[in-house]
Write an enzyme that holds these catalytic residues in place. Structure first.
Site, PDB file in Angstrom:
ATOM      1  N   ARG A  22       4.986 -12.621   9.774  1.00 37.57           N
ATOM      2  CA  ARG A  22       5.725 -11.418   9.396  1.00 37.57           C
ATOM      3  C   ARG A  22       7.057 -11.361  10.148  1.00 37.57           C
ATOM      4  O   ARG A  22       7.229 -11.997  11.185  1.00 37.57           O
ATOM      5  CB  ARG A  22       4.905 -10.156   9.635  1.00 37.57           C
ATOM      6  CG  ARG A  22       4.465  -9.897  11.047  1.00 37.57           C
ATOM      7  CD  ARG A  22       3.890  -8.484  11.186  1.00 37.57           C
ATOM      8  NE  ARG A  22       2.924  -8.151  10.139  1.00 37.57           N
ATOM      9  CZ  ARG A  22       2.900  -6.979   9.485  1.00 37.57           C
ATOM     10  NH1 ARG A  22       3.777  -6.036   9.749  1.00 37.57           N
ATOM     11  NH2 ARG A  22       1.995  -6.740   8.582  1.00 37.57           N
ATOM     12  N   GLU A  26       0.883  -1.163   0.000  1.00 39.81           N
ATOM     13  CA  GLU A  26       0.000   0.000   0.000  1.00 39.81           C
ATOM     14  C   GLU A  26       0.925   1.218   0.000  1.00 39.81           C
ATOM     15  O   GLU A  26       1.809   1.318   0.849  1.00 39.81           O
ATOM     16  CB  GLU A  26      -0.850  -0.027   1.273  1.00 39.81           C
ATOM     17  CG  GLU A  26      -1.932   1.005   1.276  1.00 39.81           C
ATOM     18  CD  GLU A  26      -2.713   1.018   2.585  1.00 39.81           C
ATOM     19  OE1 GLU A  26      -2.620   0.063   3.373  1.00 39.81           O
ATOM     20  OE2 GLU A  26      -3.420   2.021   2.800  1.00 39.81           O
ATOM     21  N   LYS A  30       4.253   1.073   9.681  1.00 43.44           N
ATOM     22  CA  LYS A  30       4.451   2.297   8.900  1.00 43.44           C
ATOM     23  C   LYS A  30       3.838   3.500   9.599  1.00 43.44           C
ATOM     24  O   LYS A  30       4.342   4.613   9.492  1.00 43.44           O
ATOM     25  CB  LYS A  30       3.837   2.122   7.502  1.00 43.44           C
ATOM     26  CG  LYS A  30       4.752   1.341   6.577  1.00 43.44           C
ATOM     27  CD  LYS A  30       4.189   1.272   5.175  1.00 43.44           C
ATOM     28  CE  LYS A  30       3.156   0.176   5.090  1.00 43.44           C
ATOM     29  NZ  LYS A  30       2.577   0.017   3.756  1.00 43.44           N
TER      30      LYS A  30
HETATM   31  P1  ATP Z   1       2.357  -1.845   8.065  1.00 46.66           P
HETATM   32  O1  ATP Z   1       1.599  -2.588   9.104  1.00 46.66           O
HETATM   33  O2  ATP Z   1       3.756  -1.501   8.422  1.00 46.66           O
HETATM   34  O3  ATP Z   1       1.619  -0.689   7.489  1.00 46.66           O
HETATM   35  P2  ATP Z   1       1.446  -3.412   5.911  1.00 46.66           P
HETATM   36  O4  ATP Z   1       1.343  -4.880   6.045  1.00 46.66           O
HETATM   37  O5  ATP Z   1       0.195  -2.632   6.011  1.00 46.66           O
HETATM   38  O6  ATP Z   1       2.546  -2.901   6.896  1.00 46.66           O
HETATM   39  P3  ATP Z   1       1.720  -3.245   3.103  1.00 46.66           P
HETATM   40  O7  ATP Z   1       2.266  -2.138   2.309  1.00 46.66           O
HETATM   41  O8  ATP Z   1       0.271  -3.499   3.033  1.00 46.66           O
HETATM   42  O9  ATP Z   1       2.163  -3.004   4.588  1.00 46.66           O
HETATM   43  O10 ATP Z   1       2.536  -4.578   2.834  1.00 46.66           O
HETATM   44  C1  ATP Z   1       2.865  -5.076   1.569  1.00 46.66           C
HETATM   45  C2  ATP Z   1       3.215  -6.528   1.727  1.00 46.66           C
HETATM   46  O11 ATP Z   1       4.310  -6.678   2.605  1.00 46.66           O
HETATM   47  C3  ATP Z   1       2.054  -7.298   2.327  1.00 46.66           C
HETATM   48  O12 ATP Z   1       1.896  -8.508   1.620  1.00 46.66           O
HETATM   49  C4  ATP Z   1       2.475  -7.530   3.742  1.00 46.66           C
HETATM   50  O13 ATP Z   1       1.930  -8.712   4.230  1.00 46.66           O
HETATM   51  C5  ATP Z   1       3.995  -7.583   3.620  1.00 46.66           C
HETATM   52  N1  ATP Z   1       4.630  -7.185   4.881  1.00 46.66           N
HETATM   53  C6  ATP Z   1       4.451  -6.041   5.570  1.00 46.66           C
HETATM   54  N2  ATP Z   1       5.160  -6.042   6.711  1.00 46.66           N
HETATM   55  C7  ATP Z   1       5.823  -7.220   6.746  1.00 46.66           C
HETATM   56  C8  ATP Z   1       6.724  -7.835   7.685  1.00 46.66           C
HETATM   57  N3  ATP Z   1       7.090  -7.220   8.815  1.00 46.66           N
HETATM   58  N4  ATP Z   1       7.204  -9.053   7.388  1.00 46.66           N
HETATM   59  C9  ATP Z   1       6.861  -9.675   6.245  1.00 46.66           C
HETATM   60  N5  ATP Z   1       6.021  -9.161   5.327  1.00 46.66           N
HETATM   61  C10 ATP Z   1       5.495  -7.953   5.571  1.00 46.66           C
HETATM   62 MG    MG Z   2      -1.464  -2.588   5.051  1.00 46.91          MG
END
Ligand code: ATP
Ligand code: MG
Length: 587
Positions: free
Chosen positions: A283, A56, A293
């Protein structure tokens, strides 16, 4: 299956086994790769493998994302014809920006992955998604609800109590279609209506209690401008975007496990060609690091760090600026593997892979961070010798260089002690040490500031018979010091970094305590009077070096306020003296 470092536990323990990376060289595999291999064997999806990385664009990528990037791009590359799409899941117009879209692409490329012409945006599918929503309405599987957000929450029930059906749930298909079109036309204000799936208000899975599919947001979108004022929810857009792109395996993190029934429900209730399989993995969590984020944005916006690429940030742009290499990150991701239970990996393991990579590739140079002048009394006044130094003892192909030696040198302040403590093998009055690549010197006099007693200059003698750092008579010296010739030295700024947080689990907030209370006040120490080898005048931003005995450093893209080069400390070398001293202090 490769043993991963995760144990079934709460996710709060730090995995200490990570300290000792295994050296097994078994082919790298994991439970996701096993599932996919089985699918390919059975010719599921006609043997195709298509994955995607779906960020995102609401912030910069962090080290956690690299686990997902390595997994998705890595798996695709392991199959003939395998593909991995980069897709921006840009369905929330409120938090998303073009700056993030650009930084994300730069970071994925930096890690070494390419998506070719497979760059997609969920927002490209808005029209198609709207049509799918209309289809759900026509089939009696979705309705327009006019409860307020608060009421919807109240009606949802709890984990132990079923929800209640909205009084608007049984609107006719015709009425729903009209209302949904009017929502799109901008006739209603934010929050007045939503489109919901008609599933089961009594489902034990809260995600299945008539989840919201569309909401009104009168906000411009970074790509579609003001064309839309209804936006699809993540759960609706994600599965359909996967399906539209022909993804075969939709790999995501564990928190989406309870969303899987909804992912499948939506695809099952629409006439789609592709129904990807969602697979969840744990994760990455790292000690002394936050990955959210939202929280990283808070640190940036409130000025706790100097932007998203501050070298203390766990963002890929921060790590890059700090001097991390893509190889180190990829090796780390490969080592930690993929598991189904959450855990916290010790950041020391990431640093281990970083040192391992830098050790192979970073040329060694000498840099004095806290200079102390040394005059070699018996060395001719205007003489300069060009001494030969090996650039990397690990790799002789990296060659040698010349470094100037003269009568007046800088050494490190901490390399002189009077009187020398026990087990201290460096310089002290009457003591002989080796100057790296040069000669043995012996301390004969100490000049102190009359008022403060501070040591300001040492006088030494050198033994001309010890050129290159060894003696024919075989006498032993225990300490080897780095140095820089005073008239030739290049002045530089050095920034020393420590963990951004003092607590291993910074988010482990006791009640009412903000995670920012755990910030390390000494995470950045700036030294402005450092003296480095003259050859570093040709160092360019991004170049990496090992400063002998100090650690690995990377040239920053900014210069100091005085126009001098800036070196960021990437990671220190393991310092045995610091350990001994600490142990002594604790006795
Ligand atoms: P945040 O909670 O930091 O906002 P998010 O999961 O919302 O992270 P996205 O941009 O939606 O962030 O993530 C893109 C991809 O990266 C998704 O498939 C998510 O599952 C993966 N991802 C995000 N954080 C991690 C992590 N700490 N370890 C492994 N994969 C991750
Ligand atoms: Mg997200």
């Amino acid at each position: 299956m490769k043993a991963s470092n995760t144990e079934p536990e709460t996710g709060k323990n730090i995995d200490k086994s990570s300290d000792k990376p295994s050296t097994d060289t078994a082919p790298f595999t994991d439970f996701i790769r096993s599932i996919i291999a089985e699918d390919v064997k059975n010719n599921k999806n006609n043997g195709r493998v298509a994955t995607r990385f779906p960020p995102e664009p609401n912030g910069y990528l962090h080290i956690g994302h690299s686990k997902s990037i390595c997994l998705n791009f890595g798996i695709a590359s392991e199959y003939e014809g395998g593909t991995c799409n980069l897709r921006f899941d840009d369905t929330n117009p409120c938090k998303e920006e073009a700056e993030y879209v650009e930084s994300i692409q730069a970071d994925v490329r930096w890690l070494g992955f390419e998506w070719g012409d497979r760059l997609f945006y969920a927002s490209d599918y808005f029209e198609k998604l709207f049509e799918y929503a209309v289809q759900l309405i026509k089939d009696g599987n979705a309705y327009v609800d006019s409860l307020t957000a608060d009421e919807i929450r109240q009606y949802r029930g709890t984990l132990t109590e079923p929800g209640r059906e909205s009084p608007y749930r049984n609107r006719s298909v015709k009425e729903n279609l009209t209302l949904f079109e009017r929502m799109r036309a901008g006739e209603f204000e934010n929050g007045t209506h939503v489109l919901r799936a008609k599933i089961d208000m009594a489902s034990p899975n809260l995600n299945m209690r008539d989840p919201t599919l569309y909401r009104i947001r009168k906000v411009a979108h970074h790509r579609t401008g003001s064309r839309w004022c209804v936006y699809p929810m993540y759960d609706f857009a994600h599965c359909l975007s996967d399906s539209i792109e022909g993804i075969t395996h939709s790999i995501c993190t564990l928190e989406f496990e309870n969303n899987r029934p909804l992912y499948d429900w939506i695809l099952d209730h629409l006439n789609v060609e592709n129904h990807p399989q969602q697979i969840e993995f744990a994760r990455l969590n790292l000690s002394y690091t936050i990955m959210s984020k939202r929280k990283l944005l808070e640190l940036v916006e409130e000025g706790y760090v100097n932007g998203w690429d501050d070298p203390r940030m766990p963002t890929l742009s921060g790590l890059r600026r700090r001097g991390y290499t893509p190889e180190a990150i990829k090796n780390f991701c490969e080592h930690i593997g993929v598991a189904k239970t959450n855990s916290v990996v010790d950041i020391a393991l990431l640093e281990h892979y970083l040192r391992e990579d830098l050790n192979k590739h970073a040329p060694r140079v000498m840099a004095v961070l806290r200079p102390l002048r040394v005059v070699i009394d018996n060395y001719p006044e205007n003489k300069v010798e060009e001494l030969e130094a090996v650039n990397n003892p690990e790799d002789h192909r990296m060659g040698t260089r010349k470094i100037p030696f003269s009568r007046v040198l800088y050494i490190e302040q901490e390399d002189f002690r009077e009187p020398p403590p026990k087990k201290y093998f460096r310089l002290a009055p009457g003591r002989e040490v080796r100057l790296k690549h040069a000669y043995y010197i012996k301390c004969v006099d100490v000049v102190k500031d009359k008022k403060t007693g501070e040591v300001v200059e040492l006088h030494c003698t050198y033994d001309p018979e010890t050129k290159g750092g060894w003696s024919a008579d075989g006498r032993k010296v225990k300490g080897t010091l780095h140095w820089v010739s005073v008239p030739h030295a290049l002045k530089a700024e050095v920034r020393l970094y420590e963990h951004l947080f003092l607590k291993a689990i910074p988010e482990d907030e006791t009640e009412g305590v903000d995670f920012k209370k755990n910030l390390n006040p000494d995470s950045l120490v700036t030294l402005t009077s450092c003296m480095v080898e003259p050859g570093l005048v040709k160092a360019r931003p991004g170049d990496r070096y090992q400063f002998l005995r100090h650690g690995y450093f990377c040239v920053d893209h900014d210069r100091s306020s005085n126009g001098e080069p800036v070196f960021n400390r990437t990671v220190s070398l393991r310092d045995t003296w610091a350990k001994i001293e600490k142990a002594q202090k604790n006795q």
